[in-house]
Design a protein around this motif. Structure first.
Motif, PDB file in Angstrom:
ATOM      1  N   PHE A  92     -85.828 -14.683  -1.158  1.00 53.01           N
ATOM      2  CA  PHE A  92     -86.940 -15.540  -0.752  1.00 53.01           C
ATOM      3  C   PHE A  92     -88.159 -15.327  -1.647  1.00 53.01           C
ATOM      4  O   PHE A  92     -88.864 -16.274  -1.980  1.00 53.01           O
ATOM      5  CB  PHE A  92     -87.339 -15.289   0.704  1.00 53.01           C
ATOM      6  N   SER A  93     -88.415 -14.085  -2.062  1.00 50.12           N
ATOM      7  CA  SER A  93     -89.587 -13.828  -2.905  1.00 50.12           C
ATOM      8  C   SER A  93     -89.418 -14.429  -4.299  1.00 50.12           C
ATOM      9  O   SER A  93     -90.395 -14.811  -4.936  1.00 50.12           O
ATOM     10  CB  SER A  93     -89.883 -12.328  -2.997  1.00 50.12           C
ATOM     11  N   VAL A  94     -88.187 -14.541  -4.779  1.00 53.87           N
ATOM     12  CA  VAL A  94     -87.942 -15.089  -6.113  1.00 53.87           C
ATOM     13  C   VAL A  94     -87.725 -16.606  -6.079  1.00 53.87           C
ATOM     14  O   VAL A  94     -88.267 -17.329  -6.905  1.00 53.87           O
ATOM     15  CB  VAL A  94     -86.733 -14.384  -6.783  1.00 53.87           C
TER      16      VAL A  94
ATOM     17  N   PRO B 157     -81.075 -21.124  -7.093  1.00 50.66           N
ATOM     18  CA  PRO B 157     -81.160 -19.992  -8.021  1.00 50.66           C
ATOM     19  C   PRO B 157     -80.840 -20.405  -9.453  1.00 50.66           C
ATOM     20  O   PRO B 157     -79.931 -21.204  -9.690  1.00 50.66           O
ATOM     21  CB  PRO B 157     -80.117 -19.015  -7.479  1.00 50.66           C
ATOM     22  N   ASP B 158     -81.612 -19.862 -10.376  1.00 52.68           N
ATOM     23  CA  ASP B 158     -81.419 -20.159 -11.792  1.00 52.68           C
ATOM     24  C   ASP B 158     -81.294 -18.860 -12.581  1.00 52.68           C
ATOM     25  O   ASP B 158     -81.499 -17.775 -12.048  1.00 52.68           O
ATOM     26  CB  ASP B 158     -82.561 -21.022 -12.332  1.00 52.68           C
TER      27      ASP B 158
ATOM     28  N   LEU C 213     -77.613 -16.345   1.203  1.00 48.46           N
ATOM     29  CA  LEU C 213     -78.713 -15.638   1.884  1.00 48.46           C
ATOM     30  C   LEU C 213     -79.886 -16.560   2.199  1.00 48.46           C
ATOM     31  O   LEU C 213     -80.603 -16.337   3.172  1.00 48.46           O
ATOM     32  CB  LEU C 213     -79.188 -14.456   1.031  1.00 48.46           C
ATOM     33  N   GLN C 214     -80.097 -17.585   1.397  1.00 49.41           N
ATOM     34  CA  GLN C 214     -81.183 -18.536   1.653  1.00 49.41           C
ATOM     35  C   GLN C 214     -80.942 -19.342   2.926  1.00 49.41           C
ATOM     36  O   GLN C 214     -81.889 -19.817   3.533  1.00 49.41           O
ATOM     37  CB  GLN C 214     -81.331 -19.524   0.487  1.00 49.41           C
TER      38      GLN C 214
ATOM     39  N   GLU D  19     -80.722  -7.965   4.932  1.00 50.77           N
ATOM     40  CA  GLU D  19     -82.089  -8.452   5.137  1.00 50.77           C
ATOM     41  C   GLU D  19     -82.981  -8.140   3.933  1.00 50.77           C
ATOM     42  O   GLU D  19     -83.788  -8.973   3.523  1.00 50.77           O
ATOM     43  CB  GLU D  19     -82.682  -7.851   6.419  1.00 50.77           C
ATOM     44  N   LYS D  20     -82.814  -6.960   3.338  1.00 42.31           N
ATOM     45  CA  LYS D  20     -83.577  -6.629   2.128  1.00 42.31           C
ATOM     46  C   LYS D  20     -83.246  -7.611   0.997  1.00 42.31           C
ATOM     47  O   LYS D  20     -84.139  -8.078   0.284  1.00 42.31           O
ATOM     48  CB  LYS D  20     -83.259  -5.202   1.659  1.00 42.31           C
TER      49      LYS D  20
END
Length: 182
Positions: A20-22, A29-30, A148-149, A13-14
């Protein structure tokens, strides 16, 4: 990483919150964003420490007489560097050496290794480091971030833990996980 994040739901979860914050929920993702995934890096390092891709270690030839710690090594001798033994040494990593604790890498590798950064070498060290090290770690981070997304995952009750050394450490019977869409 999937195995350990399946077991340690709090870290899953962390890591998801960091992703999610990035990247949010939809952005692919890049390379730029991957460098900002600090928790993911800690989780990756702890996974590599516990289950180093190189199981047996490395053989090295001694070119000239040298002193290694308290040992005198003559030229032309070969010695073995046992990665798994070093990565599980309580003198380096602490008494909790066998526990999954990504936070041990929160202040970097030097702090995690009791100021002995050469004790962490999942892909080798120095001029002998694996040429694919950066590719492999970035690929893993991107893959895990994308999972995770979109999903949560947990370990299947039928999973049998059996790490197996064959060129690299791998699960002999696979890793069975239960996947749920977010």
């Amino acid at each position: 990483m999937i195995l350990l994040l399946s077991i340690h739901q709090d870290w899953q979860e962390k890591a998801r919150k960091e992703v999610f914050s990035v990247f949010g929920r939809d952005k692919t993702p890049d390379a730029d964003g991957i460098t900002r995934l600090k928790l993911m890096g800690m989780i990756m390092n702890e996974t590599l420490r516990l289950y180093s891709p190189v199981y047996s270690g490395f053989m090295r030839d001694v070119d000239k007489d040298i002193r290694l710690g308290k040992f005198d090594l003559p030229a032309s001798v070969q010695f073995h560097i046992p990665i798994m033994a070093i990565h599980h040494d309580p003198d380096i990593w602490g008494e909790d050496v066998n526990l999954f604790k990504p936070e041990r890498f929160s202040e970097g590798i030097a702090k995690a290794t009791n100021n002995n950064p050469t004790a962490f070498m999942p892909f080798g060290m120095g001029p002998h480091i694996c040429a694919g090290f950066n590719f492999a770690t970035n690929e893993a981070k991107i893959t895990i971030a994308m999972i995770l997304q979109r999903f949560t995952f947990s370990l299947s009750p039928g999973y049998v833990h059996s790490p197996f050394p064959f060129l690299a450490v791998r699960p002999e019977k696979g890793v069975q996980v239960i996947i749920n869409a977010l």
